[in-house]
Design a protein around this motif. Structure first.
Motif, PDB file in Angstrom:
ATOM      1  N   UNK A   7       0.850  -1.187   0.000  1.00 17.02           N
ATOM      2  CA  UNK A   7       0.000   0.000   0.000  1.00 17.02           C
ATOM      3  C   UNK A   7       0.890   1.243   0.000  1.00 17.02           C
ATOM      4  N   UNK A   8       0.485   2.225  -0.823  1.00 13.31           N
ATOM      5  CA  UNK A   8       1.180   3.506  -0.829  1.00 13.31           C
ATOM      6  C   UNK A   8       0.173   4.621  -1.009  1.00 13.31           C
ATOM      7  N   UNK A   9       0.316   5.663  -0.210  1.00 13.62           N
ATOM      8  CA  UNK A   9      -0.480   6.877  -0.375  1.00 13.62           C
ATOM      9  C   UNK A   9       0.182   7.996   0.404  1.00 13.62           C
ATOM     10  N   UNK A  10       0.054   9.245  -0.052  1.00 12.86           N
ATOM     11  CA  UNK A  10       0.638  10.375   0.687  1.00 12.86           C
ATOM     12  C   UNK A  10      -0.118  10.638   1.974  1.00 12.86           C
ATOM     13  N   UNK A  11       0.510  11.371   2.873  1.00  9.95           N
ATOM     14  CA  UNK A  11      -0.120  11.701   4.150  1.00  9.95           C
ATOM     15  C   UNK A  11      -1.167  12.791   4.001  1.00  9.95           C
ATOM     16  N   UNK A  12      -1.833  13.086   5.098  1.00 13.53           N
ATOM     17  CA  UNK A  12      -2.880  14.105   5.095  1.00 13.53           C
ATOM     18  C   UNK A  12      -2.264  15.493   5.022  1.00 13.53           C
ATOM     19  N   UNK A  13      -3.019  16.430   4.469  1.00 16.44           N
ATOM     20  CA  UNK A  13      -2.589  17.825   4.456  1.00 16.44           C
ATOM     21  C   UNK A  13      -2.484  18.344   5.884  1.00 16.44           C
ATOM     22  N   UNK A  14      -1.477  19.146   6.138  1.00 17.77           N
ATOM     23  CA  UNK A  14      -1.308  19.717   7.468  1.00 17.77           C
ATOM     24  C   UNK A  14      -2.331  20.825   7.689  1.00 17.77           C
ATOM     25  N   UNK A  15      -2.892  20.887   8.880  1.00 23.03           N
ATOM     26  CA  UNK A  15      -3.874  21.903   9.240  1.00 23.03           C
ATOM     27  C   UNK A  15      -3.183  23.006  10.041  1.00 23.03           C
ATOM     28  N   UNK A  16      -3.116  24.200   9.449  1.00 20.36           N
ATOM     29  CA  UNK A  16      -2.383  25.312  10.036  1.00 20.36           C
ATOM     30  C   UNK A  16      -3.306  26.195  10.865  1.00 20.36           C
ATOM     31  N   UNK A  17      -2.750  26.749  11.925  1.00 18.62           N
ATOM     32  CA  UNK A  17      -3.459  27.746  12.698  1.00 18.62           C
ATOM     33  C   UNK A  17      -3.373  29.101  12.011  1.00 18.62           C
ATOM     34  N   UNK A  48       6.847  26.756   0.783  1.00 19.08           N
ATOM     35  CA  UNK A  48       6.877  26.033   2.057  1.00 19.08           C
ATOM     36  C   UNK A  48       7.267  24.575   1.848  1.00 19.08           C
ATOM     37  N   UNK A  49       6.937  24.034   0.687  1.00 17.62           N
ATOM     38  CA  UNK A  49       7.241  22.628   0.422  1.00 17.62           C
ATOM     39  C   UNK A  49       8.562  22.453  -0.315  1.00 17.62           C
ATOM     40  N   UNK A  50       9.357  23.511  -0.401  1.00 16.48           N
ATOM     41  CA  UNK A  50      10.618  23.429  -1.135  1.00 16.48           C
ATOM     42  C   UNK A  50      11.737  22.903  -0.237  1.00 16.48           C
ATOM     43  N   UNK A  54       0.332  20.405  -1.185  1.00 20.58           N
ATOM     44  CA  UNK A  54       1.568  19.634  -1.172  1.00 20.58           C
ATOM     45  C   UNK A  54       2.251  19.509   0.168  1.00 20.58           C
ATOM     46  N   UNK A  55       1.860  20.303   1.144  1.00 19.43           N
ATOM     47  CA  UNK A  55       2.501  20.239   2.465  1.00 19.43           C
ATOM     48  C   UNK A  55       1.715  19.241   3.305  1.00 19.43           C
ATOM     49  N   UNK A  56       2.245  18.046   3.396  1.00 14.55           N
ATOM     50  CA  UNK A  56       1.526  16.924   4.007  1.00 14.55           C
ATOM     51  C   UNK A  56       2.360  16.241   5.082  1.00 14.55           C
ATOM     52  N   UNK A  57       1.663  15.463   5.894  1.00 13.92           N
ATOM     53  CA  UNK A  57       2.339  14.639   6.872  1.00 13.92           C
ATOM     54  C   UNK A  57       2.921  13.403   6.205  1.00 13.92           C
ATOM     55  N   UNK A  58       3.528  12.550   6.993  1.00 13.18           N
ATOM     56  CA  UNK A  58       4.142  11.332   6.468  1.00 13.18           C
ATOM     57  C   UNK A  58       3.070  10.419   5.899  1.00 13.18           C
ATOM     58  N   UNK A  59       3.365   9.818   4.766  1.00  2.00           N
ATOM     59  CA  UNK A  59       2.396   8.961   4.097  1.00  2.00           C
ATOM     60  C   UNK A  59       2.555   7.495   4.459  1.00  2.00           C
ATOM     61  N   UNK A  60       1.725   6.677   3.823  1.00  2.00           N
ATOM     62  CA  UNK A  60       1.740   5.237   4.045  1.00  2.00           C
ATOM     63  C   UNK A  60       2.566   4.580   2.953  1.00  2.00           C
TER      64      UNK A  60
END
Length: 305
Positions: free
Chosen positions: A172-182, A193-195, A231-237
């Motif tokens: 299984x492979x998939x990217x992580x969830x988008x980060x939720x910013x305050x 930010x994703x560079x 594109x700014x996401x947490x760790x994926x599966x």
């Protein structure tokens, strides 16, 4: 909205002003006639501090239904969802001891479910976290070509040692969830930010964020930074599980199955989301793993009859 700060500079004076106490127009003393005309309502008001206090914070009088202190609208139908998906399946039927199934999903989804500010009349569109933009999964089974009825070692000692083994795996492979910013201040281009190279100590580009606590948004700050950045996401599966097994014929009625399952074969950690508090010394760093299982081996012996 006109009473809130809409700039990217902290406004302490505005926050102080809206937190000032003013005369409470809902004080129970203003409704003395209820004591005789509706004693039940009067008693209900008199039992709540919101109506017995002589003062009230100014910002409360600027909110809708301020006489109710707080009010939440449930079952609102203002939301909407846009979804476009591509699903592809590859299947190799079981033949010559081998079968494979692979699945790919591409997803575009946007939700209009989030109010960026409490004074917004309608929710706003943003990228959804209820699905991932891409997902790939595969399962396969391979019967090793050794032993009776197979290509090699159909007889003899090697047949008894190697014959009848079967290997299976899932991936299984998939990217992580988008980060939720305050709500925070940022002076750069969100696309940057994703560079850069992603590491545990610098999961995203932290340049451009206001790190000084004395200069971060005060109360009543309208949102000036998106809740999610493309594109700014947490760790994926990224995980593979596998097993190997063999059935041994004991008699016409009984058979013995030996099996080993290997969960998370590559022993790959899945990390929690990075710290998103610009005033923290850990800002942008990943400091913990998730509760996902590390490599785990399970040995089983089963008698079947």
């Amino acid at each position: 909205a006109q009473y809130w700060n809409t700039t990217s500079v902290r406004n302490n004076a505005l926050a102080t002003n809206l937190n000032q106490n003013v005369t409470n127009p809902f004080a129970i003393g203003n409704f003395a006639s209820l004591r005789t005309s509706d004693p039940v309502a009067y008693q209900a008001l008199a039992s709540r501090g919101y109506f017995t206090s002589a003062t009230i914070r100014k910002n409360m009088l600027l909110r809708p239904f301020s006489q109710m202190n707080t009010l939440t609208a449930n079952a609102d139908t203002a939301g909407a969802v846009k979804t476009h998906a591509l699903e592809a399946t590859f299947q190799r039927r079981f033949t010559k001891g081998f079968t494979l199934n692979a699945y790919y999903t591409g997803l575009y989804q946007r939700d209009r479910l989030y109010y960026y500010n409490e004074f917004d009349a309608d929710p706003s569109w943003r990228q959804s976290n209820t699905g991932v933009p891409q997902r790939f999964a595969a399962t396969g089974i391979f019967e090793l070509p050794f032993g009776k009825g197979r290509s090699f070692f159909q007889k003899g000692a090697m047949n008894h040692i190697l014959g009848g083994w079967q290997v299976a795996a899932t991936y299984e492979w998939q990217p992580g969830a988008l980060l939720d910013w305050g709500n925070l201040f940022y002076s750069g281009d969100p696309n940057n930010i994703n560079s850069g190279t992603r590491t545990l100590d610098r999961w995203f580009n932290t340049d451009g964020f206001e790190r000084d606590a004395a200069k971060t948004p005060a109360a009543f700050q309208a949102r000036v930074f998106p809740t999610r950045v493309d594109g700014v996401r947490g760790d994926g599966l990224n995980r593979m599980d596998a097993n190997i097994q063999r059935d041994f014929k004991i008699s016409e009625r009984f058979s013995l199955q030996l099996r080993m399952d290997a969960l998370n074969v590559a022993n790959k950690s899945q990390f929690e989301n990075p710290n998103l508090d610009p005033t923290s010394t850990n800002f942008g760093r990943v400091t913990n793993n998730t509760s996902s299982t590390m490599r785990f081996l399970l040995f089983q012996a089963r008698v079947k009859f």
